[in-house]
Design an enzyme around this catalytic site. Structure first.
Site, short mmCIF file in Angstrom:
data_model
loop_
_atom_site.label_atom_id
_atom_site.label_comp_id
_atom_site.label_asym_id
_atom_site.label_seq_id
_atom_site.Cartn_x
_atom_site.Cartn_y
_atom_site.Cartn_z
N LYS A 199 -0.50 7.82 21.84
CA LYS A 199 -0.65 8.90 22.81
C LYS A 199 0.03 8.53 24.14
CE LYS A 199 -4.73 11.11 23.33
NZ LYS A 199 -4.71 12.57 23.35
N ARG A 253 -9.10 9.06 27.86
CA ARG A 253 -9.02 9.18 26.39
C ARG A 253 -8.51 7.90 25.76
NH1 ARG A 253 -8.02 15.10 25.30
NH2 ARG A 253 -7.54 15.98 27.32
N GLY A 301 -10.09 11.62 16.30
CA GLY A 301 -11.53 11.84 16.47
C GLY A 301 -12.40 10.62 16.29
N MET A 358 -12.49 7.78 18.16
CA MET A 358 -12.95 7.10 19.37
C MET A 358 -13.34 8.13 20.44
SD MET A 358 -10.44 3.85 19.45
CE MET A 358 -8.99 4.74 18.97
N ARG A 390 2.84 14.14 18.81
CA ARG A 390 2.94 13.01 17.86
C ARG A 390 3.50 13.56 16.57
NH1 ARG A 390 -3.56 12.35 17.16
NH2 ARG A 390 -3.92 14.51 16.71
N HIS A 398 -11.85 19.04 11.74
CA HIS A 398 -11.86 17.68 11.21
C HIS A 398 -11.64 17.65 9.70
CE1 HIS A 398 -13.92 14.07 9.62
NE2 HIS A 398 -13.29 13.49 10.61
N ARG A 434 3.74 2.75 -27.21
CA ARG A 434 2.75 1.82 -27.78
C ARG A 434 2.29 2.40 -29.12
NH1 ARG A 434 1.06 1.56 -21.94
NH2 ARG A 434 0.80 -0.63 -21.37
N ARG A 454 7.63 -0.03 -29.57
CA ARG A 454 7.10 -1.38 -29.69
C ARG A 454 6.28 -1.51 -30.97
NH1 ARG A 454 2.91 -3.45 -25.32
NH2 ARG A 454 1.50 -2.15 -26.55
N GLU A 499 6.34 -11.33 -21.82
CA GLU A 499 5.02 -11.18 -21.20
C GLU A 499 4.20 -12.46 -21.27
OE1 GLU A 499 3.18 -7.71 -22.95
OE2 GLU A 499 4.03 -8.12 -24.90
N SER A 535 12.09 -6.52 -21.98
CA SER A 535 11.27 -5.64 -21.15
C SER A 535 10.06 -6.45 -20.70
CB SER A 535 10.83 -4.41 -21.95
OG SER A 535 10.03 -3.60 -21.12
N GLY A 571 6.60 -7.23 -19.76
CA GLY A 571 5.26 -6.65 -19.88
C GLY A 571 4.42 -7.31 -18.80
N THR A 572 4.48 -6.75 -17.61
CA THR A 572 3.87 -7.44 -16.47
C THR A 572 2.35 -7.37 -16.47
OG1 THR A 572 4.47 -5.48 -15.22
CG2 THR A 572 5.83 -7.45 -14.89
N ASN A 573 1.78 -6.51 -17.30
CA ASN A 573 0.31 -6.54 -17.40
C ASN A 573 -0.10 -7.88 -18.01
OD1 ASN A 573 0.42 -3.88 -16.58
ND2 ASN A 573 0.27 -3.06 -18.66
N ASP A 574 0.53 -8.19 -19.13
CA ASP A 574 0.20 -9.47 -19.78
C ASP A 574 0.79 -10.65 -19.02
OD1 ASP A 574 -1.52 -9.08 -22.00
OD2 ASP A 574 0.08 -7.93 -22.95
N CYS A 585 7.86 -2.67 -18.16
CA CYS A 585 7.05 -1.56 -18.65
C CYS A 585 5.56 -1.77 -18.41
CB CYS A 585 7.32 -1.30 -20.13
SG CYS A 585 6.93 -2.71 -21.18
N TYR A 604 16.05 -1.10 -15.38
CA TYR A 604 15.20 0.09 -15.26
C TYR A 604 13.73 -0.30 -15.10
CZ TYR A 604 13.89 -0.67 -20.14
OH TYR A 604 13.42 -1.23 -21.30
#
Ligand code: PEP
Ligand code: MG
Length: 946
Positions: free
Chosen positions: A80, A150, A159, A161, A406, A522, A628, A684, A812, A831, A833-836, A898, A918
């Site tokens: 502000k 203010r 809102g 403060m 703003r 609000h 899958r 897969r 993975e 590919s 497999g970033t979960n595993d 993936c 990709y």
């Protein structure tokens, strides 16, 4: 089905929403800035780097056409303060004032709530300066300067403060104001407002006690509205207010304006640590160390009769992005009255008034001169800031004053439209437009709306405060909303009006409904920021908190009953309405087209069914990066054959079970290939934690035993044998194909036969990519690849059609990443497999992570949940190693990802930097990934670990 599906869903993050960011690339910024500088604007605000705070300067003045501060000083002047300075500097009518820096707030908390030594003198000097500009003196009994105090943090915290208006009034100065203005009623109205605010904010006296006194006065004199009170009425109320303060506070209301000022300054700094500010910061990731600035400004009065007003406006419609001044104002009112939702405001433009059907005049007709100026300043500010602005203004006896500007918060829909329009208006470049949209916010556009053919049992209408539709159980308290959400319920939070104390409940709810308040109330502002549907001001609904009911349209609904709100139409419906998928044309398509031109990463989808694949194509997926196949096995009617296959203890009976599955798999693949045409489809091989297929109940065992002609007892023993302690690291992935190669063979046959069939149907060359999961060694891959290649030959021989396919692998396991060079000798693509890979790199089981990862992120041990946003340092390093070593053996190696990270913007940025080909993510996140990939290419990364 639910259990297996949960493997892939378990790590799927919740859609994250937040305020729309407006970062730009430096190059694009300066280019557009050159082209579009606006008179009298002399600077390109967004091109300026942040300025560091000079030592021991705590106060910055502005007003009278000049300012010590500028926009680049947001870090220490707050948003502000910096924007007030900027507006003053470019010649807009801003009441003069000064900003006490955020550094003072930091000092205040580090030094037992005391101030830097130099502050007092600097405040006194700045007050004198303000007085000179307006020709009044602070505390002068004959012609006093009145000020507002203010808060204003670096990031907007609407809102959260405290604020004090009309400061400087006392028993003497109120009379001086009455005399000078010739309006005694105005003077005492202002004084009673001041005592109420100061009493509440600084002295901690409940607001309600003041209201009770006012209501009592009205009752005694037969008055209803505030506007009916005369000067004497207000003077009487003021006396009673002062008595209340003396009683509650133990001391009389302070009469010394300097004491008042320091009290208010202390209260505003104090409000940085109030509970709602703390919650807001936590929800929006705002660090406590930032502190707030305090802005002290000469008062201008919107409550000086019918030629005065107060209002808020957006330079464009914050819900739709439509290019038209949009807002609300109240005649003869002050400051917070509009936002508070106490009186129903009037429209700014005549066009909006006509649409609303309001009988009260718009600002355009009631105050044409001030309106014209507002329109002009709105244009100046948009061009100056090169973004849609959110304005606050006051008209004092016909004269317009700008109180705030703003960058306006907006819905994703409006963000898209304004970004595309700004680029088309050549205020910004297309690249900047792409960089401006928060990728995760697209989620808002991808959410369902009510199907136009659905029956609408409308029970009430209100304002269309935030678009999208949602159904859920009615709940009246924010705490209950939070509790029910934690138990998996979907709720709609219904309130008379919301306040900052309610934000946790708003966060938990699917949508918000209020019976009072306007478009800038609000509830409306916060819901738009959160990307949740909201209907506000549905005045015909009666809420009874005590009874836990709401009545509307002749119906009484109780807590737990289902309603639907349509935040685009402002309607409240009873029951659950049929929803429809969003329309992805117009600005969405334009911006995504611009993003696609910029991005280097390909974007594919994880899709297991033809329905998923169709959504993926609609959202712009360039192929399927992961199908899958185990999900297909869980289709109704197939599970028994799968169980037969698993529980067979010899190859012959396993092959018999597989023969039943083959036509089903083939039919699935045909459909998938037909939808995807020539786009690549990565299929897969089976990868379930095997025990998830096992029959559990006696009845399930008996059913499979019957079909196999086997002894149920023997079958139960075999099921016990196959159960595992940690299935996520068990008999999974390629390990199944190693043990039972006939399963991989069946799947390969289904893939190739389907490719032949789909090719015949579509006339297009289908491109299957067969992917082997969870390998640790080249030997595993080689064994399975040999079976796949053999099957390809066999199908070729049988059908006479040669399918162009490739065989690759998921990476993975850390060992696979480390041995990528030799694995790439056999694998035609990787590919990740970033979960595993996350599970195995951290040694944290995907099944159990949730119970303690929260503690890790809360303690700052991890910057984010590594299953949501990629761990660049560890998992990321393995990916870089895998890329480098893999491409050593096979230079053109195609590299994808993936895991769920493929749809997380920060992780997508990492994938771009790491040189992947990709990313592949769930269909609904494809647009998010496309945009995130474009932003990464523009250098707007999402490195959360940096
Ligand atoms: C992965 O591990 O990242 C992956 C995509 O496979 P799944 O989630 O099916 O194990
Ligand atoms: Mg996996």
């Amino acid at each position: 089905m639910a259990k297996l599906a949960s493997k892939s869903n378990r790590t799927r993050p919740q859609g994250k929403r937040g305020p729309v960011r407006t970062a730009k690339t430096a190059k694009a910024r300066s280019k557009a800035g050159r082209r579009h500088s606006v008179k009298p604007v002399g600077t390109k605000v967004s091109g300026k780097p942040p300025v560091a705070a000079p030592k021991d300067k705590w106060v910055y003045s502005f007003g009278g056409g000049k300012a010590e501060g500028r926009t680049g000083m947001k870090d220490f002047l707050g948003g502000k303060g910096a924007n007030l300075a900027e507006m003053a500097a470019i010649g807009l009518p801003v009441p003069p004032g000064f900003t006490i820096t955020t550094g003072v707030c930091t000092y205040f908390y580090a030094n037992k709530q005391t101030y830097p030594q130099a502050l007092k003198a600097q405040v006194e000097a700045a007050l004198l300066e303000v007085g000179k500009i307006v020709g009044k003196t602070f505390g002068d009994p004959d012609d006093p300067l009145l000020v507002s105090v203010r808060s204003g943090a670096r990031a907007s915290m609407p809102g959260m403060m405290d604020t004090v208006l009309n400061l400087g009034l006392n028993d003497k100065t109120v009379e001086a104001v009455a005399k000078k203005s010739g309006d005694r009623r105005f003077a005492y109205d202002s004084y009673r407002r001041f005592i109420t605010m100061y009493g509440d904010v600084v002295l901690g006296i409940e607001h309600l006690l003041f209201e009770d006194i006012l209501d009592g006065h009205k009752d005694r004199h037969g008055l209803k509205l505030d506007t009916e009170l005369s000067a004497d009425d207000w003077a009487d109320v003021v006396e009673r207010f002062k008595n209340l303060v003396a009683e509650e506070h133990g001391k009389p209301f302070p009469q010394d304006p300097h004491e008042q000022l320091w009290g208010a300054i202390g209260a505003v700094f104090g409000s940085w640590m109030n509970q709602r500010a703390i919650t807001y910061r936590r929800l929006h990731g705002i660090p406590e160390s930032w502190g707030t600035a305090v802005n002290v400004q000469a008062m201008v009065f919107g409550n000086m009769g019918e030629t005065s007003a107060t209002g808020v406006a957006f330079t464009r419609n914050p819900s739709t992005g439509e290019k038209r001044l949009y807002g609300e104002f109240l005649i003869n009112a002050q400051g917070e009255d509009v936002v508070a939702g106490i009186r129903t405001p009037q429209e700014i433009t005549e066009a909006a008034r006509v649409i609303s059907g309001s009988g009260r005049p718009s600002m355009e007709t009631a105050m044409p001169k001030a309106y014209k100026e507002l329109v002009r300043y709105s244009g100046v500010l948009e061009k100056h800031y090169r973004d849609m602005q959110d304005l606050e203004f006051t008209v004092e006896q016909g004269r317009l004053w700008m109180l705030q500007t703003r960058n306006g918060k907006r819905t994703a829909k409006a963000a898209l439209k304004t970004a595309v329009d700004f680029a088309n208006e050549r205020l910004i470049t297309r690249e900047e437009a792409v960089a401006r949209i928060e990728p995760a916010s697209l989620d808002q556009l991808l959410h369902p709306t009510i199907d136009p053919t659905a029956e609408r049992k409308v029970i009430a209408t209100g304002l269309p405060a935030s678009p999208g539709a949602a159904s859920g159980e009615v709940v009246f308290s924010p705490d209950e909303a939070e509790q029910l959400k934690a138990h998996g319920h979907k709720v709609i939070l219904v309130r008379v009006e919301t306040s900052p104390e309610d934000i946790h409940g708003m966060h938990a709810a699917e949508g918000i409904l209020t019976t009072r308040g306007g478009m800038t109330s609000h509830a409306a502002v916060v819901a738009r920021g959160m990307g949740k549907p909201c209907v506000s001001g549905a005045g015909t609904i009666r809420v009874d908190y005590a009874a836990g009911t709401m009545s509307a349209g002749g119906l009484t609904l109780k807590k737990g009953d289902i309603i639907t709100i349509d935040g685009g139409a402002g309607q409240v419906l009873v029951g659950e309405a049929k929803m429809q998928e969003p329309e992805l044309s117009g600005e969405f398509a334009t911006l995504m087209g611009w993003a696609d031109k910029v991005r280097k990463l390909g974007v594919r989808a994880n899709a297991d069914t033809p329905a998923d694949a169709r959504v993926a194509v609609k959202f712009g997926a360039e192929g399927i990066g992961l199908c899958r196949t185990e999900h297909m096995f869980f289709e109704e009617g197939r599970i028994r054959s799968v169980r037969e296959m698993i529980l067979s203890d010899d190859e012959t009976s396993r092959r018999a079970a597989l023969a039943k599955l083959l036509p089903m798999q083939r039919a699935d693949f045909v459909e998938l290939f037909v939808v995807m045409g020539e786009r690549p489809v990565t299929i897969r091989l089976l990868d379930p934690p095997l025990h998830e297929f096992l029959p559990h109940s006696q009845a399930e065992i008996a059913e499979v035993a019957g079909a196999m002609g086997a002894d149920p007892k023997k079958l139960a023993n075999r099921a016990d044998e196959l159960a595992e302690f940690n299935p996520m690291l068990g008999f999974r992935g390629c390990r199944i194909a190693i043990a039972y190669p006939e399963i991989a063979e069946m799947q390969a046959r289904a893939i190739f036969e389907a490719a032949v069939e789909a090719g015949k149907r579509t006339g297009k060359a289908v491109k299957p990519e067969v992917m082997v999961p969870l390998i640790a060694t080249k030997a595993e891959l080689d064994l399975i690849k040999a079976r796949i290649d053999a099957m390809a030959k066999e199908v070729h021989k049988e059908t006479g059609v040669r399918v162009k396919y490739s065989v690759g692998t998921m990476i993975e396991l850390p060992r696979a990443a480390l041995r990528a060079e030799e694995i790439a000798q056999s694998a035609e693509f990787f590919s990740y497999g970033t979960n595993d890979l996350t599970q195995t790199t951290f040694g944290i089981s995907r099944d159990d992570a949730a119970s303690f990862l929260g503690i890790y992120t809360a303690k700052g041990i991890l910057p984010a949940d590594p299953f949501v946003s990629i761990d660049r340092d560890g998992v990321g390093e393995l990916i870089r190693i895998g890329n480098e070593r893999g491409r050593k053996a096979r230079p053109g190696l195609k590299l994808g990802i993936c895991g769920e990270h493929g749809g997380d913007p920060a992780s997508v940025a990492f994938c771009h930097e790491a040189g992947l080909t990709y990313v592949s993510c769930s269909p609904f996140r494809v647009p998010i990934a496309r945009l995130a990939a474009a932003q990464a290419a523009l250098g707007k990364g999402g490195d959360r670990t940096a």
